[in-house]
Design an enzyme around this catalytic site. Structure first.
Site, short mmCIF file in Angstrom:
data_model
loop_
_atom_site.label_atom_id
_atom_site.label_comp_id
_atom_site.label_asym_id
_atom_site.label_seq_id
_atom_site.Cartn_x
_atom_site.Cartn_y
_atom_site.Cartn_z
N LYS A 358 0.85 -1.20 0.00
CA LYS A 358 0.00 0.00 0.00
C LYS A 358 0.88 1.24 0.00
O LYS A 358 2.10 1.15 0.23
CB LYS A 358 -0.91 -0.02 1.22
CG LYS A 358 -0.16 -0.07 2.56
CD LYS A 358 -1.09 -0.40 3.70
CE LYS A 358 -0.33 -0.40 5.02
NZ LYS A 358 -1.15 -0.88 6.14
N ARG A 452 -10.81 -1.38 15.14
CA ARG A 452 -10.79 -0.59 13.91
C ARG A 452 -11.79 -1.24 12.95
O ARG A 452 -12.97 -1.00 13.06
CB ARG A 452 -9.36 -0.54 13.34
CG ARG A 452 -9.18 0.46 12.22
CD ARG A 452 -7.72 0.63 11.80
NE ARG A 452 -7.16 -0.59 11.21
CZ ARG A 452 -5.93 -0.67 10.71
NH1 ARG A 452 -5.13 0.39 10.74
NH2 ARG A 452 -5.48 -1.79 10.19
N TYR A 584 14.00 31.39 3.67
CA TYR A 584 12.77 32.01 4.18
C TYR A 584 12.95 32.39 5.63
O TYR A 584 13.54 31.64 6.42
CB TYR A 584 11.60 31.03 4.06
CG TYR A 584 11.09 30.88 2.65
CD1 TYR A 584 10.65 32.00 1.93
CD2 TYR A 584 11.03 29.64 2.04
CE1 TYR A 584 10.18 31.87 0.64
CE2 TYR A 584 10.55 29.50 0.75
CZ TYR A 584 10.12 30.61 0.05
OH TYR A 584 9.65 30.48 -1.21
N MET A 633 9.68 24.58 -0.22
CA MET A 633 8.85 23.53 -0.80
C MET A 633 9.70 22.57 -1.64
O MET A 633 9.51 21.36 -1.61
CB MET A 633 7.75 24.15 -1.66
CG MET A 633 6.76 23.13 -2.17
SD MET A 633 5.51 23.84 -3.24
CE MET A 633 4.31 24.41 -2.07
C1 PLP Z 1 -0.40 -1.78 6.82
C2 PLP Z 1 -0.91 -3.04 7.28
C3 PLP Z 1 -0.04 -4.14 7.42
C4 PLP Z 1 1.45 -4.04 7.26
O1 PLP Z 1 1.99 -3.49 8.43
P1 PLP Z 1 3.58 -3.39 8.68
O2 PLP Z 1 3.70 -3.04 10.09
O3 PLP Z 1 4.09 -2.35 7.77
O4 PLP Z 1 4.16 -4.72 8.35
C5 PLP Z 1 -0.60 -5.35 7.75
N1 PLP Z 1 -1.93 -5.48 7.95
C6 PLP Z 1 -2.79 -4.46 7.87
C7 PLP Z 1 -4.22 -4.68 8.11
C8 PLP Z 1 -2.30 -3.19 7.53
O5 PLP Z 1 -3.15 -2.17 7.45
#
Ligand code: PLP
Length: 694
Positions: A358, A452, A584, A633
């Site tokens: 992700k 969650r 800046y 930036m």
């Molecule tokens: C992001 C995520 C992971 C991976 O987590 P890491 O600590 O980066 O290994 C695993 N499971 C879920 C549900 C996540 O959201």
């Protein structure tokens, strides 16, 4: 002494070398002084081809020979195109039979100058093989091969005088189609000399080159006097001259000039055609005496035409910006693959990796990461959104892609179209998805205590109802740990409780006759802090990229290799007088005469604006220097007063290694007051992305 200005010497000299080859084939000085022409074409210009071999070896070795396969493929393609291009001239010259054709194709080239390409195709893999045990072994072997080549070339007259040598030498020459100038006897030595090349200061290289050239000229004259050289491509002193020349150029070299390199390659390939065209035109225009018989004009016309055609063709190529022009992420796929294998070994037998890619692979480029892991046999990938999943599919990622987050039910047709698995975050959500009528793959999320996403682990009835919904194929059941990164006793207890809740829920599903499919619980810290789990998968993110979230203790500290380096270029180095301010808010004031490097990376690239106040540092020319002033930036300032020679175009390292110094992502994240997950995932997509290794 004033320092000589640096320039892209290696790439620019390719053009000189290509023109030298054209000179060999046109004898520019022939009509003025045959002796001078012999020296120019048969001695001096002989440096051109060794230079090409050396530059090949140099750049391949620079990348640890990792681009060798791709380079050979490109060369083979180029050779194929060149063979086709010269077919009309082969045909015009009477063609050749099958056996002769095969020998030409594999060894001597189908047209007189094309021998170079099969020599590269054979020489590069051979050189690579020879230097596997180290250059200390590879170089002498290649030198021995060169000596054999020499005996079949300019030293033939002398070598063939030795009765025991003549027969084997003639056999070698017969096999080589009359030449030893090929990928076996000629190319490997120069490719390896290129691989071993070091910059040499002009003050040594120039006298060295002049002396070596004088000696080689002497050698050539001597050989012409005493023996009868068979050819004049190789001399005993040619490697010495080539090393001096290359060292000199390397000492002046700075950066690449892709356009010059391309044009030179085209001049090399095309100039024999240009010779034919100039001669044809001269005949048609009835100006043979000027255009052909005057050797200097002939050479100039051929060179001008070759350069013009090559430059025109090179200009047709699309121009792409260099990803390392400003600020970029450099991804070491070898490290990624190492981490994946290492993590896999921590899991129970039969438990596989689900690579979490992700947030664009935590800033590493999701597609590049997923494809490298796919090659290693990883079959499960996790993303945060449907769009991330579709992007992976479009880049050729197969296997399962699971969206860990929420996807609105109206997107169900897109999930189905791209065969992307969806996390079922609640019973209502599962009902809504099933109601769309789409056939979907899903994983059921269970909430074991993080509160969650997911159905409560205690609500088996709800989970069973979800399992029985039509249209949803549940391929896995998972939960997420929320304090697995902590070794505090209370947190460890909480994690154990989560695991217990999760596994009992899974057991109840099994007992009720439902197949939970792939069960998964651990993320990176679950792997680092828990013993191997009775699961089908572990969802690993941050550890895969070779980073710990932070430098806190873990149960099992693994030798993870950082996969990402963050780099940027120096735009300018300027000098501030004591008391002058910069940036800046004039946030930095020089307490002494100060040299500031303006570095092309800023907060829009994912760094905090107050990096200097937090004590941020960067590496320049292998030294740690402080970031100063307020981040802009797109730029930041670094104090390089202590760094000798710091200049525009220098590479600055924000994460990664430079010489003996290293800044790990964990260090920068701590300076930024966060964890590496946030730092890496927050790196901007405008940063260039280059992959190496893998
Ligand atoms: C992001 C995520 C992971 C991976 O987590 P890491 O600590 O980066 O290994 C695993 N499971 C879920 C549900 C996540 O959201």
């Amino acid at each position: 002494m004033l320092q000589a200005k640096k320039w892209p010497a290696l790439d620019c000299f390719r053009l000189v070398a290509a023109i030298a080859v054209a000179a060999i084939h046109t004898s520019p000085l022939q009509s003025l002084s045959p002796q001078a022409d012999t020296w120019l074409c048969r001695v001096l210009a002989r440096l051109a081809v060794p230079f090409f071999f050396m530059i090949t070896g140099y750049f391949l070795a620079q990348k640890g020979w990792r681009g060798t396969g791709r380079f050979l493929k490109r060369t083979a393609f180029l050779y194929g195109a060149a063979v086709l291009l010269y077919l009309p001239l082969n045909w015009y010259a009477g063609g050749f039979g099958f056996a002769e054709g095969a020998q030409k194709l594999l060894l001597t080239g189908t047209f007189y100058h094309l021998w170079y390409l099969p020599a590269v195709l054979l020489g590069v893999p051979l050189a690579r093989l020879l230097c596997r045990p180290g250059l200390r072994i590879g170089l002498p072997v290649a030198a021995a091969l060169y000596l054999v080549g020499l005996a079949g070339d300019s030293w033939y007259g002398i070598a063939a005088g030795l009765p025991w040598l003549k027969a084997p030498l003639d056999a070698v020459l017969w096999l080589g189609g009359g030449y030893t100038r090929n990928g076996l006897f000629f190319a490997p030595l120069f490719i390896l000399l290129g691989a071993a090349a070091r910059p040499v200061k002009a003050r040594w290289a120039v006298p060295g080159l002049v002396a070596a050239l004088a000696a080689m000229s002497g050698e050539a004259a001597l050989l012409r006097g005493v023996g009868s050289p068979k050819h004049d491509s190789m001399y005993l002193l040619l490697p010495v001259c080539a090393v001096c020349l290359f060292g000199l150029l390397l000492g002046q070299n700075r950066g690449r000039r892709q356009r010059a390199a391309q044009t030179a390659g085209l001049v090399y390939i095309l100039h024999p055609w240009c010779i034919v065209l100039v001669r044809g035109a001269a005949k048609a225009l009835r100006c043979t005496p000027l255009l052909v018989e005057n050797s200097l004009v002939h050479f100039a016309a051929v060179t001008a035409l070759s350069l013009a055609v090559s430059a025109a063709l090179a200009a047709l190529q699309p121009r792409r910006p260099d990803p390392t022009a400003r600020a970029w992420r450099q991804i070491d796929l070898t490290a990624l693959v190492h981490n994946a294998a290492l993590l896999k070994r921590q899991l129970a037998r039969g438990c596989g990796l689900m690579a979490v890619v992700k947030a664009d692979g935590y800033g590493h480029g999701a597609a590049g990461v997923a494809r490298a892991l796919q090659k290693q046999g990883v079959r499960h990938f996790a993303v945060a959104s449907l769009a991330e999943g579709v992007a992976l599919r479009k880049r050729g990622v197969r296997g399962e892609i699971l969206v860990l987050g929420y996807t609105p039910p109206w997107e169900a047709p897109v999930l189905a179209r791209w065969r992307i698995s969806q996390t079922l975050v609640s019973e209502e959500y599962a009902l809504a998805l099933a109601a769309t009528g789409c056939k979907l793959h899903a994983h059921l999320a269970l909430d074991s205590g993080m509160h969650r996403l997911g159905l409560p682990t205690g609500d088996t009835a709800a989970a069973l109802r979800v399992f029985d919904l039509p249209g949803l194929k549940i391929r896995g059941v998972f939960s997420h740990l929320c304090v697995a990164d902590s070794l505090q006793p209370a947190d460890v207890q909480y994690t154990l409780g989560q695991a217990k809740n999760f596994y009992s829920a899974v057991e109840r599903l099994r007992a009720a006759g439902r197949d939970p499919g792939l069960v998964h619980l651990q993320a990176s810290y679950g792997v680092l802090n828990l013993p191997p789990q009775p699961c089908g998968l572990a969802r690993v993110g941050i550890a895969l990229y070779g980073a710990y979230s932070e430098n806190a203790p873990v149960q099992r500290r693994l030798e993870l290799w950082p996969a990402l380096a963050l780099k940027a270029r120096v735009a300018q180095v300027r000098t501030l007088l004591s008391g002058e301010s910069a940036g800046y808010g004039l946030a930095f004031t020089a307490a002494r005469p100060t040299r500031l490097a303006v570095v092309s990376i800023g907060y829009a690239d994912g760094l905090p604006r107050d990096l200097a106040d937090r004590g941020g540092q960067v590496l320049v020319r292998g030294r740690r220097v402080p970031v100063v002033g307020r981040l802009c930036m797109d730029q930041l300032l670094a104090d390089v007063t202590e760094v000798e020679g710091a200049a525009a175009d220098d590479q600055v390292t924000l994460i990664g290694r430079d010489g003996a110094e290293e800044i790990r992502a964990e260090e920068l994240a701590e300076v930024c007051g966060t964890i590496t997950n946030e730092l890496l995932a927050g790196l901007s997509s405008r940063l260039g992305l280059v992959y190496q290794g893998g």
